[in-house]
Enzyme design. Structure first.
Site, mmCIF file in Angstrom:
data_model
loop_
_atom_site.group_PDB
_atom_site.id
_atom_site.type_symbol
_atom_site.label_atom_id
_atom_site.label_comp_id
_atom_site.label_asym_id
_atom_site.label_seq_id
_atom_site.Cartn_x
_atom_site.Cartn_y
_atom_site.Cartn_z
ATOM 1 N N CYS A 39 23.391 22.810 -79.142
ATOM 2 C CA CYS A 39 24.462 23.154 -78.197
ATOM 3 C C CYS A 39 25.605 23.895 -78.886
ATOM 4 O O CYS A 39 25.749 23.855 -80.104
ATOM 5 C CB CYS A 39 25.060 21.876 -77.594
ATOM 6 S SG CYS A 39 23.936 20.840 -76.687
ATOM 7 N N CYS A 43 30.006 22.237 -75.312
ATOM 8 C CA CYS A 43 29.086 21.694 -74.303
ATOM 9 C C CYS A 43 29.571 20.330 -73.805
ATOM 10 O O CYS A 43 29.969 19.473 -74.594
ATOM 11 C CB CYS A 43 27.681 21.569 -74.878
ATOM 12 S SG CYS A 43 26.453 21.121 -73.633
ATOM 13 N N CYS A 70 20.126 24.282 -75.375
ATOM 14 C CA CYS A 70 20.586 23.465 -74.248
ATOM 15 C C CYS A 70 20.550 24.283 -72.950
ATOM 16 O O CYS A 70 20.961 25.441 -72.924
ATOM 17 C CB CYS A 70 22.013 22.989 -74.540
ATOM 18 S SG CYS A 70 22.854 22.250 -73.128
ATOM 19 N N CYS A 73 24.697 24.595 -71.693
ATOM 20 C CA CYS A 73 25.682 25.502 -72.310
ATOM 21 C C CYS A 73 25.084 26.830 -72.786
ATOM 22 O O CYS A 73 25.822 27.717 -73.204
ATOM 23 C CB CYS A 73 26.404 24.795 -73.462
ATOM 24 S SG CYS A 73 25.379 24.501 -74.943
#
Length: 201
Positions: A39, A43, A70, A73
């Site tokens: 991430c 995030c 992810c 994000c």
């Protein structure tokens, strides 16, 4: 061996992660070992455990270390294909099957909504995430029954089902045998194979 040196998790970077500080998004990427996901610091995903965090300079390094981006994000800038997201969820279940895994918990761990996770997972895998988690637990329970002397209650606990009577009921529903019967059947089969003289095929 990785073609780069992994960065150290400093107090400053850890603070950026738990504060979801967007000012650090261009400075590093973080990955979580238990979910296999990486991430941006900003995030809004669930706060990871510090010991499970790995730090990378950029998304390319995280990808080369076999982490997946992810879905929430989008650290690579693109949309994560559904099949890759489901692979993330599957890995997450395979790694964390001994924990309590509700649809909401899985959605939180894999950065999506429960409804979308349920629908997407079923479309790709042909079963719901909860059904997959149950199947994974039963497969692990079979291994314990065959290869260990753990009690039935201990095996239930080891596969994330601390209520022994529920574990026994679920195991029988999925396999047609109680855990004790399954263990005995397998051991009888092993004894028969060992004592068999092998003269017939």
């Amino acid at each position: 061996m990785l073609p780069f040196e992994e960065e150290r998790l400093t107090e400053e970077k850890w603070r950026a992660i738990i504060d979801n500080n967007a000012a650090y998004d261009a400075r590093f990427i973080y990955a979580v070992k238990t979910t296999g996901i990486f991430c941006r610091p900003s995030c809004k995903s669930r706060e990871p455990k510090m010991e499970n965090v790995r730090i990378f300079k950029n998304a390319e390094q995280a990808l080369s270390a076999h982490f997946r981006p992810c879905k929430r994000c989008k650290p690579t800038g693109g949309r994560l294909p559904d099949i890759d997201w489901v692979a993330q969820i599957t890995q997450c279940i395979d790694t964390n099957y001994s924990e309590t895994l509700t649809l909401e918990t899985l959605a939180d761990m894999c950065h999506g909504s429960p409804y979308h996770l349920h629908r997407t997972f079923k479309k790709i895998k042909g079963m719901t995430p909860v059904e997959y988690a149950q199947q994974t637990r039963m497969d692990k329970a079979k291994q314990y029954l065959i290869h260990s002397d753990k009690t039935i209650a201990d095996i239930g606990l080891s596969v994330g089902l601390p209520n022994a009577s529920y574990f026994i009921t679920l195991f029988k529903k999925k396999t047609g045998h109680t855990p004790a019967d399954y263990r005995q059947l397998y051991r009888n089969k092993s004894i028969t194979e060992v004592s068999y003289d092998g003269s017939q095929k």
